[in-house]
Scaffold this motif. Structure first.
Motif, PDB file in Angstrom:
ATOM      1  N   THR A   1       0.839  -1.193   0.000  1.00 23.24           N
ATOM      2  CA  THR A   1       0.000   0.000   0.000  1.00 23.24           C
ATOM      3  C   THR A   1       0.876   1.245   0.000  1.00 23.24           C
ATOM      4  OG1 THR A   1      -1.684  -1.168   1.266  1.00 23.24           O
ATOM      5  CG2 THR A   1      -1.826   1.231   1.217  1.00 23.24           C
ATOM      6  N   GLU A   2       0.597   2.179  -0.881  1.00 21.74           N
ATOM      7  CA  GLU A   2       1.405   3.389  -0.981  1.00 21.74           C
ATOM      8  C   GLU A   2       0.602   4.590  -0.500  1.00 21.74           C
ATOM      9  OE1 GLU A   2       2.444   3.094  -5.158  1.00 21.74           O
ATOM     10  OE2 GLU A   2       4.438   2.356  -4.603  1.00 21.74           O
ATOM     11  N   LEU A   3       1.324   5.593  -0.009  1.00 19.79           N
ATOM     12  CA  LEU A   3       0.695   6.775   0.570  1.00 19.79           C
ATOM     13  C   LEU A   3       0.698   7.936  -0.417  1.00 19.79           C
ATOM     14  CD1 LEU A   3       2.257   6.767   4.149  1.00 19.79           C
ATOM     15  CD2 LEU A   3      -0.047   6.057   3.510  1.00 19.79           C
ATOM     16  N   ALA A   4      -0.378   8.688  -0.405  1.00 22.85           N
ATOM     17  CA  ALA A   4      -0.439   9.930  -1.171  1.00 22.85           C
ATOM     18  C   ALA A   4      -0.022  11.068  -0.233  1.00 22.85           C
ATOM     19  CB  ALA A   4      -1.846  10.170  -1.702  1.00 22.85           C
ATOM     20  N   ILE A   5       1.142  11.629  -0.493  1.00 26.11           N
ATOM     21  CA  ILE A   5       1.664  12.746   0.305  1.00 26.11           C
ATOM     22  C   ILE A   5       1.702  13.964  -0.603  1.00 26.11           C
ATOM     23  CG2 ILE A   5       3.663  13.588   1.595  1.00 26.11           C
ATOM     24  CD1 ILE A   5       4.296  10.664   2.263  1.00 26.11           C
ATOM     25  N   PRO A   6       1.073  15.074  -0.222  1.00 21.46           N
ATOM     26  CA  PRO A   6       0.901  16.210  -1.142  1.00 21.46           C
ATOM     27  C   PRO A   6       2.183  16.738  -1.775  1.00 21.46           C
ATOM     28  CG  PRO A   6      -0.487  16.486   0.795  1.00 21.46           C
ATOM     29  CD  PRO A   6       0.372  15.291   1.059  1.00 21.46           C
ATOM     30  N   SER A   7       3.329  16.610  -1.095  1.00 20.87           N
ATOM     31  CA  SER A   7       4.570  17.172  -1.630  1.00 20.87           C
ATOM     32  C   SER A   7       5.310  16.209  -2.552  1.00 20.87           C
ATOM     33  CB  SER A   7       5.484  17.604  -0.483  1.00 20.87           C
ATOM     34  OG  SER A   7       5.715  16.531   0.404  1.00 20.87           O
ATOM     35  N   PHE A   8       4.781  15.004  -2.750  1.00 18.61           N
ATOM     36  CA  PHE A   8       5.372  14.026  -3.676  1.00 18.61           C
ATOM     37  C   PHE A   8       4.400  13.793  -4.823  1.00 18.61           C
ATOM     38  CE2 PHE A   8       7.758  13.299   0.129  1.00 18.61           C
ATOM     39  CZ  PHE A   8       9.001  12.829  -0.276  1.00 18.61           C
ATOM     40  N   CYS A   9       4.899  13.818  -6.050  1.00 19.50           N
ATOM     41  CA  CYS A   9       3.999  13.595  -7.189  1.00 19.50           C
ATOM     42  C   CYS A   9       3.709  12.107  -7.381  1.00 19.50           C
ATOM     43  CB  CYS A   9       4.558  14.218  -8.458  1.00 19.50           C
ATOM     44  SG  CYS A   9       6.186  13.661  -8.967  1.00 19.50           S
ATOM     45  N   ASN A  10       4.584  11.242  -6.870  1.00 16.97           N
ATOM     46  CA  ASN A  10       4.370   9.797  -6.943  1.00 16.97           C
ATOM     47  C   ASN A  10       3.918   9.250  -5.594  1.00 16.97           C
ATOM     48  OD1 ASN A  10       5.374   9.064  -9.720  1.00 16.97           O
ATOM     49  ND2 ASN A  10       7.210  10.070  -8.941  1.00 16.97           N
TER      50      ASN A  10
ATOM     51  N   MET B   1      13.564   8.812   2.245  1.00 14.68           N
ATOM     52  CA  MET B   1      12.659   9.657   1.463  1.00 14.68           C
ATOM     53  C   MET B   1      13.446  10.543   0.507  1.00 14.68           C
ATOM     54  SD  MET B   1       9.554  10.709   4.039  1.00 14.68           S
ATOM     55  CE  MET B   1       8.354  10.968   2.730  1.00 14.68           C
ATOM     56  N   ASN B   2      14.614  11.021   0.946  1.00 13.35           N
ATOM     57  CA  ASN B   2      15.465  11.818   0.061  1.00 13.35           C
ATOM     58  C   ASN B   2      15.897  10.998  -1.147  1.00 13.35           C
ATOM     59  OD1 ASN B   2      15.254  13.738   2.057  1.00 13.35           O
ATOM     60  ND2 ASN B   2      17.377  13.579   2.741  1.00 13.35           N
ATOM     61  N   ALA B   3      16.280   9.734  -0.886  1.00 13.46           N
ATOM     62  CA  ALA B   3      16.706   8.856  -1.976  1.00 13.46           C
ATOM     63  C   ALA B   3      15.554   8.609  -2.948  1.00 13.46           C
ATOM     64  CB  ALA B   3      17.223   7.535  -1.406  1.00 13.46           C
ATOM     65  N   PHE B   4      14.370   8.357  -2.400  1.00 16.88           N
ATOM     66  CA  PHE B   4      13.187   8.149  -3.237  1.00 16.88           C
ATOM     67  C   PHE B   4      12.922   9.385  -4.103  1.00 16.88           C
ATOM     68  CE2 PHE B   4       8.586   8.612  -3.884  1.00 16.88           C
ATOM     69  CZ  PHE B   4       8.277   7.406  -4.491  1.00 16.88           C
ATOM     70  N   GLU B   5      13.025  10.557  -3.509  1.00 17.22           N
ATOM     71  CA  GLU B   5      12.794  11.786  -4.270  1.00 17.22           C
ATOM     72  C   GLU B   5      13.830  11.940  -5.378  1.00 17.22           C
ATOM     73  OE1 GLU B   5      12.213  16.605  -3.681  1.00 17.22           O
ATOM     74  OE2 GLU B   5      13.222  15.460  -2.115  1.00 17.22           O
ATOM     75  N   LEU B   6      15.093  11.695  -5.060  1.00 15.27           N
ATOM     76  CA  LEU B   6      16.152  11.856  -6.054  1.00 15.27           C
ATOM     77  C   LEU B   6      15.958  10.929  -7.250  1.00 15.27           C
ATOM     78  CD1 LEU B   6      19.665  12.196  -4.349  1.00 15.27           C
ATOM     79  CD2 LEU B   6      18.441  13.888  -5.705  1.00 15.27           C
ATOM     80  N   VAL B   7      15.624   9.657  -6.971  1.00 17.01           N
ATOM     81  CA  VAL B   7      15.544   8.652  -8.031  1.00 17.01           C
ATOM     82  C   VAL B   7      14.198   8.699  -8.751  1.00 17.01           C
ATOM     83  CG1 VAL B   7      15.577   6.172  -8.524  1.00 17.01           C
ATOM     84  CG2 VAL B   7      17.232   7.147  -6.909  1.00 17.01           C
ATOM     85  N   ARG B   8      13.111   8.624  -7.974  1.00 18.39           N
ATOM     86  CA  ARG B   8      11.779   8.442  -8.579  1.00 18.39           C
ATOM     87  C   ARG B   8      11.094   9.752  -8.933  1.00 18.39           C
ATOM     88  NH1 ARG B   8      10.677   3.077  -6.932  1.00 18.39           N
ATOM     89  NH2 ARG B   8      12.678   2.059  -7.392  1.00 18.39           N
ATOM     90  N   GLU B   9      11.345  10.800  -8.167  1.00 16.82           N
ATOM     91  CA  GLU B   9      10.666  12.077  -8.423  1.00 16.82           C
ATOM     92  C   GLU B   9      11.462  12.959  -9.397  1.00 16.82           C
ATOM     93  OE1 GLU B   9       7.819  13.585  -6.018  1.00 16.82           O
ATOM     94  OE2 GLU B   9       7.395  11.475  -6.337  1.00 16.82           O
TER      95      GLU B   9
END
Length: 475
Positions: free
Chosen positions: A171-180, A394-402
């Motif tokens: 299950t993934e979360l919708a967080i307003p500051s992340f587009c994914n 979360m920083n790593a996720f943002e760098l790679v996926r976002e």
């Protein structure tokens, strides 16, 4: 116009203090009528912080920035708290009387235009409110993580509806500051340990105070995190001012007393071809198990690439910092140093900023601390992600996926988790040094944008000038 003062208080940790000091430098350089006082909380478990503040205070003597050590408070007992965040939050709170006394007896000839508190010093908002001083949050982490923190109280109310297996689910979360959508496995450790660790309750307490600030200063820039910054348009969120990248471009090389290791490292780099060396460094608070170090050694040896590896021994106690090994041969595979003598250098503490700025550095296996990310982007050095603690996953996720600005070794790794095997390390380093040319090109473009953001009419410079106008209007 009259002169004005800003007060800054930051968590006693290098990762928090350094950008706060750089922010003070930017403010007072841009507006000479502003001066800054940085309040220092003593923490004997971290002598590195004392070395830094002492050196910066000496360098700043006679200028527009001064460092003021608060009288010590009765420190809490670290053994009473499960997390360092709980201990530090209590330590900061215990200094409220000293800060209240200082500001109550402030020289009336210089008006205090603003009080800036960092992400773990929100208890000081009470003091500012009591004295009628505008209070701002200084946020040294990315805008995307700020969005997560602002969303945390809402997320907390939803937790009762989630099953205990949620953290391990798909299950993934919708967080307003992340587009994914954000997978649970990259959420910060404090969130995943929310039912058995006092750190979560303190993060939640701080997050609830953020909306009480007059504004939020973030160490990022518009061109780097446009989606996250746009998510703050809600009227119940204070104005957000992206003024970064706020970087110490020299780093500890200017305040460490013993520079022999730094000089040895730079001499070695001078002898290497351009963009040929991969740097492995896991931050001022990062360390890995002996078993993991041996997998790294095997993976590096298999790649055949030149490498510079900063290897640190785990800290003793939850509040201490890693230290250099007395003999790295004790923790590395037999014969590794001899076999790699012509291609690699293993060291203890390393001057990361200077290494990233060096022409020989072609890649960075990083723990994904935000200061390190900004430094690597500034110098156009692509990153392979290996997060360890805090919000680094979360920083790593943002760098790679976002943002598409990094190669991936791991996104969800954290201290004490499973081993990253030599094969995976070899694959990750090869991908970083030989792989996706698009990532390297995007990093190069972002490097140029980061520099432009701080120039006249650049996005961050304009934001800083608007903030200065707001501060000066207070007087």
């Amino acid at each position: 116009m009259s002169k004005a003062e800003i007060i800054i208080i930051a968590t006693p940790a290098i990762g928090n203090l350094v950008p706060a000091v750089e922010f003070a430098t930017h403010l007072t350089t841009t507006e000479p009528l502003l001066s800054a006082t940085i309040l220092i909380i003593h923490m004997p478990q971290r002598p590195l912080v004392s070395d830094y503040t002492g050196s910066r205070a000496t360098a700043a003597a006679g200028g527009n920035i001064r460092f003021l050590h608060l009288p010590p408070a009765d420190p809490p007992n670290p053994d009473q708290y499960q997390s360092s965040v709980a201990f530090i939050s209590i330590l900061v709170e215990k200094h409220k009387p000293q800060v209240r006394h200082l500001l109550t007896n402030w020289d009336n000839s210089i008006r205090v235009a603003g009080f800036f508190v960092d992400m773990f010093c929100t208890s000081m908002i009470d003091v500012a409110d009591e004295l009628g001083i505008p209070c701002y949050l200084f946020f040294a982490s990315p805008a995307a993580f700020l969005g997560f923190m602002l969303h945390l109280p809402t997320l907390n109310t939803q937790l009762s509806e989630l099953t205990p297996e949620f953290d391990e689910s798909e299950t993934e979360l919708a967080i307003p500051s992340f587009c994914n959508p954000v997978p649970p496995k990259v959420l910060p450790s404090f969130f995943l340990k929310r039912n058995g660790d006092d750190g979560y309750s303190w993060f939640l307490r701080h997050a609830r105070r953020y909306r009480g600030a007059k504004g939020i200063v973030v160490n990022t820039f518009q061109e780097l995190e446009p989606f996250a910054l746009k998510s703050f348009s809600s009227p119940d969120i204070p104005p957000v001012h992206p003024v970064g990248p706020l970087l110490d471009h020299v780093g500890p090389a200017k305040w460490l007393s013993d520079l022999s290791q730094s000089e040895m490292i730079m001499t070695w780099l001078d002898q290497q071809p351009t963009s040929s060396v991969v740097l492995l460094c896991f931050g001022s608070m990062g360390s890995l198990s002996v078993a993991q170090l041996r997998e790294i050694a095997l993976g590096l040896e298999r790649t055949g690439f030149r490498f510079l590896w900063s290897l640190r021994e785990s800290a003793r106690g939850k509040l201490g910092l890693p230290s250099d090994y007395s003999d790295v041969q004790d923790v590395l595979p037999d014969g590794f140093l001899e076999r790699t003598a012509g291609m690699g250098l293993v060291c203890g503490w390393a001057p990361q900023v200077a290494i990233l700025a060096h022409r020989a550095t072609g890649g960075f296996v990083s723990h994904c601390g935000w200061n390190s990310i900004l430094e690597s982007l500034w110098h156009g050095v692509p990153v392979a992600t290996w997060p360890v603690y805090a919000e680094q996953q979360m920083n790593a996720f943002e760098l790679v996926r976002e943002l598409g600005l990094a190669a991936e070794i791991r996104l969800e790794y954290r201290q004490g988790s499973d081993l990253v095997l030599a094969e995976e390390i070899e694959r990750g380093v090869r991908g970083l040094m030989e792989g996706d040319g698009e990532v390297r090109e995007r990093v190069k473009e972002t490097s140029e944008k980061s520099r432009m953001a701080l120039m006249a009419d650049g996005s961050s410079n304009v934001c800083l000038e608007h903030l200065i106008e707001e501060l000066m209007a207070e007087i």
